[in-house]
Design an enzyme around this catalytic site. Structure first.
Site, PDB file in Angstrom:
ATOM      1  N   GLU A  99      67.257 -17.025   2.978  1.00 49.26           N
ATOM      2  CA  GLU A  99      67.353 -18.404   3.007  1.00 49.26           C
ATOM      3  C   GLU A  99      67.449 -19.162   4.434  1.00 49.26           C
ATOM      4  OE1 GLU A  99      66.980 -20.430   0.013  1.00 49.26           O
ATOM      5  OE2 GLU A  99      66.843 -18.711  -1.207  1.00 49.26           O
ATOM      6  N   HIS A 102      63.850 -19.368   5.208  1.00 46.33           N
ATOM      7  CA  HIS A 102      63.169 -20.596   4.950  1.00 46.33           C
ATOM      8  C   HIS A 102      63.666 -21.840   5.448  1.00 46.33           C
ATOM      9  CE1 HIS A 102      61.419 -18.836   1.055  1.00 46.33           C
ATOM     10  NE2 HIS A 102      62.463 -18.733   0.672  1.00 46.33           N
ATOM     11  N   ASP A 174      58.210 -16.741  -4.275  1.00 43.66           N
ATOM     12  CA  ASP A 174      57.688 -17.473  -3.099  1.00 43.66           C
ATOM     13  C   ASP A 174      56.312 -17.268  -2.930  1.00 43.66           C
ATOM     14  OD1 ASP A 174      60.338 -18.489  -2.563  1.00 43.66           O
ATOM     15  OD2 ASP A 174      60.723 -16.871  -1.200  1.00 43.66           O
TER      16      ASP A 174
END
Ligand code: ZN
Length: 318
Positions: A99, A102, A174
């Site tokens: 995360e 991202h 993703d």
């Protein structure tokens, strides 16, 4: 069936109607709430109001505060928190770095929607979530914006590779979404070296609302060139993300470690880390509601609705 979604003024009007009989705290600003809920339909907004009222009741408050709306909004947008889902320390670490990848790329790229929050609290199907919130209602997407989206999607996997030295299936969704976007850029939106042409006519079975067949109306040679272009677009996003993560390696590690400690960071905190500032120490534990859920918030990776992507997609392990 396609129903138009209300714009920001429409959402504010809908919120006013639904909050008419709800006692609101002084800090509740429905125009702010309307701006923070792009893509939500009327029924979703009614749910946000209901959830907010329930949340206030759980806290034994007589008025509904802005924080109740935040909790409600994120529950509707991203699915309920699943604190009961136990992640191993290894999974947590993996999720935090994924995360953070991202989040860092989203925060740095100028053409991306601003980063709202990033969390490693499991929500819905997702182990972690990075949530961006658009500044306004978008009706079309620029090439720069789409390239930024692909780079952000790649950021998770790259961070796993570089810092955990392992690849997991968590990035599968993703990669699928990035490839899907790239293919649409090449085949539908004329955003590649192949020029403004559309490749592959679709036969849609309208009442089922989904594609059932794709006719190939191009040669084998063109098919190869399409694949090359799709690969090039995805690779471009990968390289952009990889470059950002290499250049700001310290920030990435700090974001991931802060996530492991705090479980949630908002966009401003991520920017502070990127700018080399130290985060304020964690406040005293927030009052928890009877279910033990903290007053924290988000929206799924799948929540960013892009043209042609199915809506209401279930967030996948991110
Ligand atoms: Zn992801």
């Amino acid at each position: 069936m396609v129903v138009g979604r209300p714009d920001v003024q429409g959402r504010e009007a809908i919120l006013r109607v639904h909050t008419k009989k709800v006692p609101l705290g002084d800090n509740v600003d429905l125009s702010v709430l309307a701006r923070g809920t792009p893509g939500l339909a009327g029924a979703d907004l009614a749910n946000v109001v209901n959830e907010a009222a329930l949340n206030a009741a759980r806290q034994n408050r007589k008025v509904v505060m802005m924080v109740d709306f935040e909790v409600a909004k994120d529950k509707i947008l991203m699915g309920a928190e699943r604190r009961s889902m136990i992640l191993s320390d290894k999974e947590k670490r993996m999720t935090a770095y994924h995360e953070a990848g991202h989040a860092l790329v989203a925060a740095v790229l100028p053409n991306a929607d601003p980063l709202h929050k990033v969390t490693i609290i499991p929500r819905g199907m997702a182990l972690g979530v990075t949530m961006q919130l658009p500044m306004d209602d978008k009706h079309s997407y620029s090439k720069d914006y789409l390239e930024a989206e692909i780079a952000i999607l790649m950021g998770g996997r790259i961070a796993e590779e570089k810092y955990i030295r392992q690849m997991t299936t968590g990035a599968g969704n993703d990669i699928e979404r990035a490839t899907d976007l790239a293919r649409k850029m090449v085949c539908e939106w004329g955003m590649s070296e192949l020029g403004p042409l559309s490749f592959g006519k679709k036969e849609e079975q309208i009442f089922l609302g989904r594609e059932i067949a794709q006719h190939r109306d191009y040669s084998e040679e063109t098919a190869i060139r399409i694949d090359e272009q799709v690969k090039k677009v995805v690779q471009g996003g990968y390289d952009t993300a990889s470059h950002i993560i290499d250049e700001r390696s310290d920030a990435l590690v700090t974001i991931a470690e802060a996530l492991l400690e705090r479980e949630l960071l908002d966009g401003a905190e991520v920017m502070q880390i990127i700018n080399g500032e130290t985060l304020a120490p964690l406040a005293a534990p927030e009052p928890k509601n009877p279910e033990g859920r903290t007053q924290h918030v988000i929206r799924p990776e799948g929540g960013r609705r892009l043209p042609g992507l199915s809506e209401g997609e279930t967030p996948q392990p991110a």
